[in-house]
Design an enzyme around this catalytic site. Sequence first.
Site, PDB file in Angstrom:
ATOM      1  CG  PHE A   1      -1.999  -1.103   1.127  1.00  0.00           C
ATOM      2  CD1 PHE A   1      -2.330  -1.677  -0.093  1.00  0.00           C
ATOM      3  CD2 PHE A   1      -2.651  -1.555   2.263  1.00  0.00           C
ATOM      4  CE1 PHE A   1      -3.299  -2.683  -0.190  1.00  0.00           C
ATOM      5  CE2 PHE A   1      -3.625  -2.550   2.190  1.00  0.00           C
ATOM      6  CZ  PHE A   1      -3.943  -3.112   0.963  1.00  0.00           C
ATOM      7  CE  LYS A   2       5.332   1.129  -4.292  1.00  0.00           C
ATOM      8  NZ  LYS A   2       4.308   0.185  -4.799  1.00  0.00           N
TER       9      LYS A   2
ATOM     10  CG  ASP B   1      -1.555   9.797   5.672  1.00  0.00           C
ATOM     11  OD1 ASP B   1      -1.559  10.858   6.333  1.00  0.00           O
ATOM     12  OD2 ASP B   1      -2.404   9.529   4.806  1.00  0.00           O
TER      13      ASP B   1
ATOM     14  N   PRO C   1       1.461   9.548  11.452  1.00  0.00           N
ATOM     15  CG  PRO C   1       3.095   9.873  13.094  1.00  0.00           C
ATOM     16  CD  PRO C   1       2.318  10.599  12.041  1.00  0.00           C
TER      17      PRO C   1
ATOM     18  N   PRO D   1      11.623  -5.353  -6.810  1.00  0.00           N
ATOM     19  CG  PRO D   1      10.379  -3.363  -6.636  1.00  0.00           C
ATOM     20  CD  PRO D   1      11.522  -4.111  -6.002  1.00  0.00           C
TER      21      PRO D   1
ATOM     22  CB  VAL E   1      12.110  -9.255 -11.846  1.00  0.00           C
ATOM     23  CG1 VAL E   1      12.334 -10.545 -12.621  1.00  0.00           C
ATOM     24  CG2 VAL E   1      13.229  -9.029 -10.832  1.00  0.00           C
TER      25      VAL E   1
ATOM     26  CB  ALA F   1      14.833 -13.117 -10.782  1.00  0.00           C
TER      27      ALA F   1
ATOM     28  N   GLY G   1       5.643  -9.443 -11.321  1.00  0.00           N
ATOM     29  CA  GLY G   1       4.212  -9.295 -11.532  1.00  0.00           C
ATOM     30  C   GLY G   1       3.772  -9.739 -12.908  1.00  0.00           C
TER      31      GLY G   1
HETATM   32  O1  3DU Z   1       6.406  -4.635 -13.114  1.00  0.00           O
HETATM   33  P1  3DU Z   1       5.659  -5.821 -12.542  1.00  0.00           P
HETATM   34  O2  3DU Z   1       4.409  -6.165 -13.298  1.00  0.00           O
HETATM   35  O3  3DU Z   1       6.574  -7.006 -12.352  1.00  0.00           O
HETATM   36  O4  3DU Z   1       5.114  -5.405 -11.085  1.00  0.00           O
HETATM   37  C1  3DU Z   1       5.948  -4.859 -10.112  1.00  0.00           C
HETATM   38  C2  3DU Z   1       5.155  -4.595  -8.858  1.00  0.00           C
HETATM   39  O5  3DU Z   1       5.996  -4.034  -7.865  1.00  0.00           O
HETATM   40  C3  3DU Z   1       3.988  -3.652  -9.008  1.00  0.00           C
HETATM   41  O6  3DU Z   1       2.971  -4.060  -8.103  1.00  0.00           O
HETATM   42  C4  3DU Z   1       4.550  -2.314  -8.590  1.00  0.00           C
HETATM   43  O7  3DU Z   1       3.563  -1.464  -8.058  1.00  0.00           O
HETATM   44  C5  3DU Z   1       5.531  -2.733  -7.497  1.00  0.00           C
HETATM   45  N1  3DU Z   1       6.684  -1.845  -7.325  1.00  0.00           N
HETATM   46  C6  3DU Z   1       7.532  -1.543  -8.342  1.00  0.00           C
HETATM   47  O8  3DU Z   1       7.350  -2.037  -9.463  1.00  0.00           O
HETATM   48  C7  3DU Z   1       8.620  -0.698  -8.101  1.00  0.00           C
HETATM   49  C8  3DU Z   1       8.855  -0.164  -6.892  1.00  0.00           C
HETATM   50  O9  3DU Z   1       9.907   0.608  -6.686  1.00  0.00           O
HETATM   51  C9  3DU Z   1       7.994  -0.494  -5.858  1.00  0.00           C
HETATM   52  C10 3DU Z   1       6.918  -1.342  -6.108  1.00  0.00           C
END
Ligand code: 3DU
Length: 206
Positions: A53-54, A57, A59, A159, A161, A168, A182
């Site tokens: 959910f990144k 906000d 605390p 993330p 990949v 990876a 993803g």
């Molecule tokens: O690019 P993909 O489809 O493999 O998805 C990557 C996921 O990781 C996606 O949910 C995105 O919101 C999350 N993410 C990043 O891609 C990069 C980041 O720095 C942080 C999260």
Amino acid sequence: MALDETNGEKALKVAESVSDYIDAIKINWPLVLSEGPQMITRLSELTDVICDFKVADIPNTVKLIVENAVSRGASAVIVHAFTGDDSLKAAVEAAGDAEIFAVTEMSHPGGKMFTAKHAEEMARLGVECGVKGFIAPATRPERIADIRKIIGDLKILSPGVGAQGGKASDAINAGATYAIVGRAIYGSDDPRAAAKGFADDIRSVL
Ligand code: 3DU
């Protein structure tokens, strides 16, 4: 696996088909907004669920979001670190036995504009505040190595990949603990074969 498939039925089908090749499912706003937060609970019956959910906000709001996600079955929640020490500490406290992961440098090109400039600082802050790990970009493996030097044995989830161009095994070699994949899995014609391919690639360097 980052499960950003927005059709709940398809998402559950993919999750079931790849469950023995993955360590956890990362759920983000696309699936939660289209199918509801009960997806967290449904998926948590299959494997660990990380709520991406990144959270960024004050605390009190951070606490409410993290508590809610964990009560629905999340094993971990991803938060932004730029909010500062009070918000990060609120996340860690609200998580209880669940894990908090903090974003350092984002993987997309825009991630270089702001996040990259403060990634090391945010990693140091995360360590101080008790997070269990960090998100660092597979699109720039050298930056994973930079974060690894700061955080000791804490986890790095990486993330970027597949669809974003990262590999990876390169991320793991640079110091990542896990790769996040993803679209290259859930968007593939054969998600199970795709997941096996990524698992094999990672095992080749362990
Ligand atoms: O690019 P993909 O489809 O493999 O998805 C990557 C996921 O990781 C996606 O949910 C995105 O919101 C999350 N993410 C990043 O891609 C990069 C980041 O720095 C942080 C999260």
